[in-house]
Motif scaffolding. Structure first.
Motif, short mmCIF file in Angstrom:
data_model
loop_
_atom_site.label_atom_id
_atom_site.label_comp_id
_atom_site.label_asym_id
_atom_site.label_seq_id
_atom_site.Cartn_x
_atom_site.Cartn_y
_atom_site.Cartn_z
N MET A 154 57.34 33.23 -59.54
CA MET A 154 56.85 32.10 -60.30
C MET A 154 56.63 30.93 -59.35
N MET A 155 55.56 30.20 -59.58
CA MET A 155 55.24 29.02 -58.76
C MET A 155 55.62 27.75 -59.52
N ILE A 156 56.15 26.79 -58.80
CA ILE A 156 56.50 25.49 -59.34
C ILE A 156 55.42 24.51 -58.89
N GLU A 157 54.91 23.72 -59.84
CA GLU A 157 53.89 22.72 -59.53
C GLU A 157 54.55 21.36 -59.40
N LYS A 158 54.22 20.67 -58.31
CA LYS A 158 54.79 19.35 -58.05
C LYS A 158 53.66 18.42 -57.61
N LYS A 159 53.70 17.18 -58.08
CA LYS A 159 52.70 16.19 -57.67
C LYS A 159 53.41 15.06 -56.93
N ILE A 160 52.81 14.64 -55.83
CA ILE A 160 53.39 13.54 -55.05
C ILE A 160 52.28 12.55 -54.70
N ARG A 161 52.67 11.32 -54.40
CA ARG A 161 51.75 10.26 -53.99
C ARG A 161 52.25 9.67 -52.69
N LEU A 162 51.33 9.44 -51.75
CA LEU A 162 51.68 8.82 -50.50
C LEU A 162 50.53 7.92 -50.03
N HIS A 163 50.83 7.05 -49.11
CA HIS A 163 49.83 6.13 -48.57
C HIS A 163 48.84 6.92 -47.73
N LYS A 164 47.57 6.52 -47.77
CA LYS A 164 46.51 7.20 -47.02
C LYS A 164 46.86 7.35 -45.54
N LYS A 165 47.49 6.33 -44.96
CA LYS A 165 47.77 6.37 -43.53
C LYS A 165 48.77 7.46 -43.15
N ASP A 166 49.51 7.97 -44.13
CA ASP A 166 50.51 9.01 -43.87
C ASP A 166 50.01 10.42 -44.17
N THR A 167 48.79 10.54 -44.69
CA THR A 167 48.33 11.85 -45.14
C THR A 167 48.15 12.85 -44.01
N ALA A 168 47.61 12.46 -42.88
CA ALA A 168 47.38 13.42 -41.79
C ALA A 168 48.69 14.07 -41.35
N PHE A 169 49.74 13.26 -41.24
CA PHE A 169 51.04 13.81 -40.86
C PHE A 169 51.55 14.79 -41.91
N VAL A 170 51.47 14.42 -43.19
CA VAL A 170 51.96 15.28 -44.26
C VAL A 170 51.14 16.57 -44.32
N TYR A 171 49.82 16.47 -44.18
CA TYR A 171 48.97 17.67 -44.16
C TYR A 171 49.40 18.61 -43.04
N ALA A 172 49.66 18.07 -41.85
CA ALA A 172 50.07 18.90 -40.71
C ALA A 172 51.39 19.61 -40.99
N ILE A 173 52.34 18.89 -41.58
CA ILE A 173 53.62 19.51 -41.90
C ILE A 173 53.44 20.61 -42.94
N LEU A 174 52.71 20.31 -44.01
CA LEU A 174 52.51 21.30 -45.06
C LEU A 174 51.76 22.53 -44.55
N GLU A 175 50.78 22.33 -43.66
CA GLU A 175 50.05 23.46 -43.08
C GLU A 175 50.98 24.33 -42.24
N SER A 176 51.95 23.71 -41.58
CA SER A 176 52.88 24.47 -40.74
C SER A 176 53.86 25.31 -41.56
N LEU A 177 53.96 25.03 -42.83
CA LEU A 177 54.90 25.74 -43.71
C LEU A 177 54.21 26.91 -44.42
N GLU A 178 53.36 27.60 -43.72
CA GLU A 178 52.56 28.69 -44.28
C GLU A 178 53.43 29.64 -45.11
N GLY A 179 53.03 29.84 -46.35
CA GLY A 179 53.76 30.72 -47.25
C GLY A 179 54.82 30.02 -48.09
N MET A 180 55.20 28.79 -47.69
CA MET A 180 56.23 28.07 -48.44
C MET A 180 55.64 27.16 -49.50
N THR A 181 54.39 26.74 -49.31
CA THR A 181 53.73 25.89 -50.30
C THR A 181 52.22 25.94 -50.10
N ILE A 182 51.52 25.71 -51.18
CA ILE A 182 50.07 25.53 -51.16
C ILE A 182 49.85 24.12 -51.68
N TYR A 183 48.88 23.39 -51.13
CA TYR A 183 48.65 22.04 -51.61
C TYR A 183 47.17 21.76 -51.76
#
Length: 82
Positions: free
Chosen positions: A1-30
């Motif tokens: 089962m997948m859990i859906e979560k929504k988060i909000r962050l400042h535009k200036k922080d998105t590149a960092f968050v995208y990089a972290i989430l991409e590195s977590l392959e298989g742990m989350t889809i965004y």
């Protein structure tokens, strides 16, 4: 089962968050949600396999120590099962 979560962050922080989430392959889809012109934030929708929810929460908590991340998953803070 997948859990859906929504988060909000400042535009200036998105590149960092995208990089972290991409590195977590298989742990989350965004996906970045549509935003309004001139908005200073980005809303992300995460789909997390049930077994990785606590790991993803720990990662988000670590990032929250550096910059604000708002949980938009619901007024009660509960995540939605998909």
């Amino acid at each position: 089962m997948m859990i859906e979560k929504k988060i909000r962050l400042h535009k200036k922080d998105t590149a960092f968050v995208y990089a972290i989430l991409e590195s977590l392959e298989g742990m989350t889809i965004y996906s970045t949600m549509p935003d309004e012109p001139g908005s200073i934030h980005r809303d992300l929708k995460l789909w997390i396999p049930e077994g990785f929810v606590s790991d993803i929460e720990k990662i988000l908590d670590g990032m929250r120590k550096k910059f604000p991340i708002l949980d938009l998953s619901g007024a009660t803070g509960e995540n939605k099962a998909c």
